[in-house]
Write a protein that holds these residues in place. Structure first.
Motif, PDB file in Angstrom:
ATOM      1  N   LEU A 226       2.001  -9.994 -19.668  1.00 48.34           N
ATOM      2  CA  LEU A 226       1.365  -9.827 -20.976  1.00 48.34           C
ATOM      3  C   LEU A 226       0.698  -8.459 -21.085  1.00 48.34           C
ATOM      4  CD1 LEU A 226       0.718 -11.203 -23.671  1.00 48.34           C
ATOM      5  CD2 LEU A 226      -1.387 -12.073 -22.631  1.00 48.34           C
ATOM      6  N   GLY A 227       0.041  -8.048 -20.001  1.00 50.44           N
ATOM      7  CA  GLY A 227      -0.548  -6.710 -19.988  1.00 50.44           C
ATOM      8  C   GLY A 227       0.507  -5.632 -20.131  1.00 50.44           C
ATOM      9  N   TRP A 228       1.650  -5.860 -19.524  1.00 49.57           N
ATOM     10  CA  TRP A 228       2.791  -4.945 -19.639  1.00 49.57           C
ATOM     11  C   TRP A 228       3.199  -4.799 -21.104  1.00 49.57           C
ATOM     12  CZ3 TRP A 228       8.026  -6.062 -16.680  1.00 49.57           C
ATOM     13  CH2 TRP A 228       8.851  -4.928 -16.766  1.00 49.57           C
ATOM     14  N   ILE A 229       3.285  -5.930 -21.797  1.00 49.20           N
ATOM     15  CA  ILE A 229       3.659  -5.923 -23.210  1.00 49.20           C
ATOM     16  C   ILE A 229       2.592  -5.234 -24.062  1.00 49.20           C
ATOM     17  CG2 ILE A 229       4.132  -7.407 -25.209  1.00 49.20           C
ATOM     18  CD1 ILE A 229       5.265  -9.469 -23.230  1.00 49.20           C
ATOM     19  N   MET A 230       1.315  -5.450 -23.696  1.00 50.82           N
ATOM     20  CA  MET A 230       0.203  -4.905 -24.479  1.00 50.82           C
ATOM     21  C   MET A 230      -0.123  -3.460 -24.110  1.00 50.82           C
ATOM     22  SD  MET A 230      -2.256  -8.294 -24.249  1.00 50.82           S
ATOM     23  CE  MET A 230      -3.642  -7.520 -25.064  1.00 50.82           C
ATOM     24  N   GLY A 231       0.584  -2.920 -23.108  1.00 55.67           N
ATOM     25  CA  GLY A 231       0.327  -1.550 -22.698  1.00 55.67           C
ATOM     26  C   GLY A 231      -0.869  -1.400 -21.776  1.00 55.67           C
ATOM     27  N   GLN A 232      -1.290  -2.520 -21.137  1.00 58.32           N
ATOM     28  CA  GLN A 232      -2.406  -2.496 -20.198  1.00 58.32           C
ATOM     29  C   GLN A 232      -1.861  -2.497 -18.769  1.00 58.32           C
ATOM     30  OE1 GLN A 232      -5.482  -2.100 -21.005  1.00 58.32           O
ATOM     31  NE2 GLN A 232      -5.580  -2.667 -23.171  1.00 58.32           N
ATOM     32  N   ALA A 233      -2.484  -1.685 -17.903  1.00 55.00           N
ATOM     33  CA  ALA A 233      -1.995  -1.549 -16.522  1.00 55.00           C
ATOM     34  C   ALA A 233      -2.530  -2.664 -15.636  1.00 55.00           C
ATOM     35  CB  ALA A 233      -2.396  -0.188 -15.956  1.00 55.00           C
ATOM     36  N   MET A 234      -2.330  -3.903 -16.048  1.00 49.98           N
ATOM     37  CA  MET A 234      -2.707  -5.063 -15.251  1.00 49.98           C
ATOM     38  C   MET A 234      -1.742  -5.186 -14.087  1.00 49.98           C
ATOM     39  SD  MET A 234      -4.466  -7.918 -14.779  1.00 49.98           S
ATOM     40  CE  MET A 234      -4.229  -9.471 -13.888  1.00 49.98           C
ATOM     41  N   ASP A 235      -2.270  -5.216 -12.843  1.00 48.51           N
ATOM     42  CA  ASP A 235      -1.408  -5.332 -11.674  1.00 48.51           C
ATOM     43  C   ASP A 235      -1.922  -6.409 -10.739  1.00 48.51           C
ATOM     44  OD1 ASP A 235      -3.596  -4.260 -10.358  1.00 48.51           O
ATOM     45  OD2 ASP A 235      -2.797  -2.227 -10.322  1.00 48.51           O
ATOM     46  N   LEU A 236      -1.248  -6.572  -9.614  1.00 51.02           N
ATOM     47  CA  LEU A 236      -1.611  -7.598  -8.638  1.00 51.02           C
ATOM     48  C   LEU A 236      -2.481  -7.068  -7.502  1.00 51.02           C
ATOM     49  CD1 LEU A 236       1.792  -9.522  -8.362  1.00 51.02           C
ATOM     50  CD2 LEU A 236      -0.231 -10.133  -9.697  1.00 51.02           C
ATOM     51  N   ASN A 237      -2.948  -5.831  -7.642  1.00 44.28           N
ATOM     52  CA  ASN A 237      -3.883  -5.279  -6.660  1.00 44.28           C
ATOM     53  C   ASN A 237      -5.283  -5.755  -7.013  1.00 44.28           C
ATOM     54  OD1 ASN A 237      -5.436  -3.797  -4.882  1.00 44.28           O
ATOM     55  ND2 ASN A 237      -5.135  -1.852  -5.955  1.00 44.28           N
ATOM     56  N   PHE A 238      -5.721  -6.827  -6.373  1.00 48.72           N
ATOM     57  CA  PHE A 238      -7.034  -7.410  -6.651  1.00 48.72           C
ATOM     58  C   PHE A 238      -8.132  -6.757  -5.810  1.00 48.72           C
ATOM     59  CE2 PHE A 238      -6.413 -11.697  -8.895  1.00 48.72           C
ATOM     60  CZ  PHE A 238      -5.349 -11.199  -9.638  1.00 48.72           C
ATOM     61  N   GLN A 239      -7.803  -5.675  -5.130  1.00 48.06           N
ATOM     62  CA  GLN A 239      -8.667  -4.939  -4.204  1.00 48.06           C
ATOM     63  C   GLN A 239      -8.784  -5.683  -2.872  1.00 48.06           C
ATOM     64  OE1 GLN A 239     -12.345  -3.324  -5.662  1.00 48.06           O
ATOM     65  NE2 GLN A 239     -11.476  -2.712  -7.607  1.00 48.06           N
ATOM     66  N   LEU A 240      -9.130  -4.927  -1.860  1.00 46.60           N
ATOM     67  CA  LEU A 240      -9.067  -5.415  -0.481  1.00 46.60           C
ATOM     68  C   LEU A 240     -10.022  -6.579  -0.224  1.00 46.60           C
ATOM     69  CD1 LEU A 240      -7.696  -4.923   2.238  1.00 46.60           C
ATOM     70  CD2 LEU A 240      -9.529  -3.304   2.792  1.00 46.60           C
ATOM     71  N   PHE A 241     -11.259  -6.471  -0.672  1.00 43.29           N
ATOM     72  CA  PHE A 241     -12.256  -7.521  -0.420  1.00 43.29           C
ATOM     73  C   PHE A 241     -11.824  -8.844  -1.042  1.00 43.29           C
ATOM     74  CE2 PHE A 241     -16.030  -9.978  -1.402  1.00 43.29           C
ATOM     75  CZ  PHE A 241     -16.776  -9.905  -0.232  1.00 43.29           C
ATOM     76  N   GLU A 242     -11.426  -8.795  -2.304  1.00 42.34           N
ATOM     77  CA  GLU A 242     -11.034 -10.008  -3.021  1.00 42.34           C
ATOM     78  C   GLU A 242      -9.774 -10.635  -2.441  1.00 42.34           C
ATOM     79  OE1 GLU A 242     -11.980  -7.217  -4.288  1.00 42.34           O
ATOM     80  OE2 GLU A 242     -13.591  -7.595  -5.737  1.00 42.34           O
ATOM     81  N   THR A 243      -8.778  -9.804  -2.138  1.00 45.24           N
ATOM     82  CA  THR A 243      -7.520 -10.326  -1.594  1.00 45.24           C
ATOM     83  C   THR A 243      -7.728 -10.932  -0.216  1.00 45.24           C
ATOM     84  OG1 THR A 243      -6.328  -8.607  -2.809  1.00 45.24           O
ATOM     85  CG2 THR A 243      -5.130  -9.751  -1.085  1.00 45.24           C
ATOM     86  N   THR A 244      -8.558 -10.307   0.606  1.00 45.11           N
ATOM     87  CA  THR A 244      -8.856 -10.851   1.932  1.00 45.11           C
ATOM     88  C   THR A 244      -9.533 -12.215   1.824  1.00 45.11           C
ATOM     89  OG1 THR A 244      -9.119  -8.619   2.843  1.00 45.11           O
ATOM     90  CG2 THR A 244     -10.073 -10.433   4.104  1.00 45.11           C
ATOM     91  N   THR A 245     -10.475 -12.323   0.898  1.00 44.85           N
ATOM     92  CA  THR A 245     -11.156 -13.602   0.674  1.00 44.85           C
ATOM     93  C   THR A 245     -10.163 -14.691   0.279  1.00 44.85           C
ATOM     94  OG1 THR A 245     -13.127 -12.416  -0.078  1.00 44.85           O
ATOM     95  CG2 THR A 245     -12.982 -14.748  -0.622  1.00 44.85           C
ATOM     96  N   LEU A 246      -9.234 -14.349  -0.594  1.00 48.20           N
ATOM     97  CA  LEU A 246      -8.234 -15.310  -1.047  1.00 48.20           C
ATOM     98  C   LEU A 246      -7.315 -15.740   0.092  1.00 48.20           C
ATOM     99  CD1 LEU A 246      -6.868 -16.841  -3.358  1.00 48.20           C
ATOM    100  CD2 LEU A 246      -5.497 -14.802  -3.797  1.00 48.20           C
ATOM    101  N   VAL A 247      -6.843 -14.795   0.884  1.00 42.08           N
ATOM    102  CA  VAL A 247      -5.940 -15.112   1.990  1.00 42.08           C
ATOM    103  C   VAL A 247      -6.602 -16.065   2.981  1.00 42.08           C
ATOM    104  CG1 VAL A 247      -4.719 -14.171   3.982  1.00 42.08           C
ATOM    105  CG2 VAL A 247      -4.620 -12.973   1.788  1.00 42.08           C
ATOM    106  N   ILE A 248      -7.833 -15.740   3.374  1.00 43.24           N
ATOM    107  CA  ILE A 248      -8.543 -16.578   4.344  1.00 43.24           C
ATOM    108  C   ILE A 248      -8.785 -17.978   3.781  1.00 43.24           C
ATOM    109  CG2 ILE A 248     -10.699 -16.850   5.629  1.00 43.24           C
ATOM    110  CD1 ILE A 248     -10.860 -13.817   5.817  1.00 43.24           C
ATOM    111  N   SER A 249      -9.167 -18.069   2.522  1.00 46.88           N
ATOM    112  CA  SER A 249      -9.448 -19.369   1.895  1.00 46.88           C
ATOM    113  C   SER A 249      -8.207 -20.254   1.862  1.00 46.88           C
ATOM    114  CB  SER A 249      -9.981 -19.167   0.476  1.00 46.88           C
ATOM    115  OG  SER A 249     -11.180 -18.431   0.483  1.00 46.88           O
ATOM    116  N   ILE A 250      -7.062 -19.670   1.490  1.00 42.83           N
ATOM    117  CA  ILE A 250      -5.824 -20.450   1.434  1.00 42.83           C
ATOM    118  C   ILE A 250      -5.400 -20.904   2.822  1.00 42.83           C
ATOM    119  CG2 ILE A 250      -3.343 -20.287   0.953  1.00 42.83           C
ATOM    120  CD1 ILE A 250      -3.979 -18.693  -1.502  1.00 42.83           C
ATOM    121  N   LEU A 251      -5.579 -20.054   3.817  1.00 39.54           N
ATOM    122  CA  LEU A 251      -5.238 -20.438   5.195  1.00 39.54           C
ATOM    123  C   LEU A 251      -6.126 -21.585   5.683  1.00 39.54           C
ATOM    124  CD1 LEU A 251      -4.611 -16.967   6.899  1.00 39.54           C
ATOM    125  CD2 LEU A 251      -2.908 -18.693   6.265  1.00 39.54           C
ATOM    126  N   VAL A 252      -7.420 -21.529   5.359  1.00 36.28           N
ATOM    127  CA  VAL A 252      -8.341 -22.603   5.752  1.00 36.28           C
ATOM    128  C   VAL A 252      -7.919 -23.927   5.123  1.00 36.28           C
ATOM    129  CG1 VAL A 252     -10.705 -23.470   5.514  1.00 36.28           C
ATOM    130  CG2 VAL A 252     -10.318 -21.105   6.194  1.00 36.28           C
TER     131      VAL A 252
END
Length: 395
Positions: free
Chosen positions: A328-354
């Motif tokens: 949707l961001g692509w369509i709207m011309g917004q640079a929305m990507d999947l880079n949630f930054q290192l701190f946030e992505t690390t938190t997510l990975v550990i939580s899902i593994l737990v």
């Protein structure tokens, strides 16, 4: 499906009845519908917070006002599902299950608030995985005083899907922080958009698998989403359900716009990190009803339904809402990507593994729930002292 008595009794009046009688009947039906939808749930006493938020422009009033609307949105969807085929009903529940998060994301993208989109969706995942599941396991174990069992096959499939979603989020982040992009500033975004399309295809295949699977070992989407007896009848008619669905969705949209517009000002005024408000407070209120449902089913020893509410909702966010936001961001011309930054992505990975480790045995008890809750407290404390904008400035 059985119909509510007021809909099974067709009009027995003569065809020559006056139009005044028809108006009285219409007024009664409207009154009955409003009483059923608006006044049948105790949570609806929070509904006045919605108009109050619009008048006062206050973030917390908007936040509280969305909670009953989100619950009623789910209610209207369930009522409409009674009048459809099982497959269509499952798709309706899957589509509107996370409508609140999706609407908030749309308005945030419209305002160019990409970080709020990322953080709020991340918070919904963490809340469902750690807080909801933790409370359900803890309350179910303490109330029933036994080790509970759930469908291991369903849990393993959903865990695998979540790990795939983590792969989609992790690789753009690693690409960014290792500075190995072939085309600096472009490869990361292109990879995110490609991965999002793949994730959407995966989600479509996942829905098809759920809706068409005839295996007794797999819990179908309808069984998870409904969680009710086959004899339960709809309380409002099909067209009432459609009208209420449109009305409530419009109200959620209006309130979400005010919520998005006030979130940054609230963070500055209260000196609270934007990451804490987006990751912890937004999902805490927006998913309150789902939290209560998951706990209730766990205390009734219906853990398969509990997992459907928590893990199923998480899978929808990870494989549908997040990649859809990127497209949707692509369509709207917004640079929305999947880079949630290192701190946030690390938190997510550990939580899902737990959580994946907790689910692999197909059993639960109160101690597992306590562990998940303590993990959520650590996550909440971490985001309270985390400045989400610092990573962007340094990179």
């Amino acid at each position: 499906k059985k119909l509510h008595p007021i809909y099974t009794a067709e009009s027995g009046s003569s065809s020559g009845g006056s139009w005044v009688s028809g108006i009285k009947t219409l007024i009664y039906v409207v009154y009955k519908s409003i009483r059923t939808v608006v006044f049948s749930n105790k949570l609806n006493f929070l509904l006045p917070f919605g108009p109050a938020a619009i008048l006062a422009w206050v973030f917390f009033l908007s936040l509280v006002g969305i909670a009953p609307l989100a619950e009623r949105l789910g209610y209207a969807t369930e009522q409409l599902a009674f009048f459809t085929e099982p497959t269509v009903g499952g798709l309706l529940n899957a589509t509107f299950g996370n409508a609140t998060e999706l609407i908030i994301s749309i308005f945030a993208l419209k305002s160019g608030l990409i970080r709020i989109v990322q953080l709020s969706l991340l918070g919904s995942i963490l809340s469902n995985l750690l807080l909801v599941l933790g409370c359900a396991f803890l309350c179910g174990g303490l109330v029933l005083q036994k080790e509970q069992l759930f469908n291991k096959v369903t849990a393993v499939v959903n865990s695998g899907l979540l790990l795939m979603a983590v792969m989609g989020l992790l690789l753009p982040t690693v690409l960014h922080y290792t500075h190995t992009e072939v085309y600096f500033g472009k490869s990361e975004l292109d990879l995110s958009r490609f991965s999002s399309c793949i994730m959407l295809v995966t989600y479509a295949a996942y829905l098809l698998f759920q809706l068409k699977s005839q295996s007794d070992q797999y819990v179908s989407l309808n069984e998870i989403e409904e969680g009710v007896d086959d004899d339960k009848a709809p309380q409002i008619s099909k067209w009432e359900s459609v009208i209420w669905l449109l009305v409530i969705t419009t109200c959620v949209s209006i309130l979400s716009e005010y919520l998005v517009d006030t979130i940054e000002g609230t963070a500055i005024a209260l000196n609270i990190p934007l990451s804490f408000i987006s990751v912890i407070l937004l999902p805490l209120v927006g998913n309150a009803v789902d939290h209560a449902s998951a706990i209730t089913f766990a205390m009734k020893d219906k853990l398969d339904i509990t997992l459907g509410v928590s893990i199923g909702s998480t899978t929808q966010i990870a494989l549908f809402v997040i990649p859809f936001s990127v497209v949707l961001g692509w369509i709207m011309g917004q640079a929305m990507d999947l880079n949630f930054q290192l701190f946030e992505t690390t938190t997510l990975v550990i939580s899902i593994l737990v959580v994946a480790l907790m689910l692999q045995e197909g059993t639960s008890h109160y101690f597992k729930g306590l562990i998940l809750l303590l993990c959520y407290l650590i996550v909440a404390a971490s985001f309270f002292v985390h400045d989400s904008s610092a990573g962007e400035e340094k990179n």
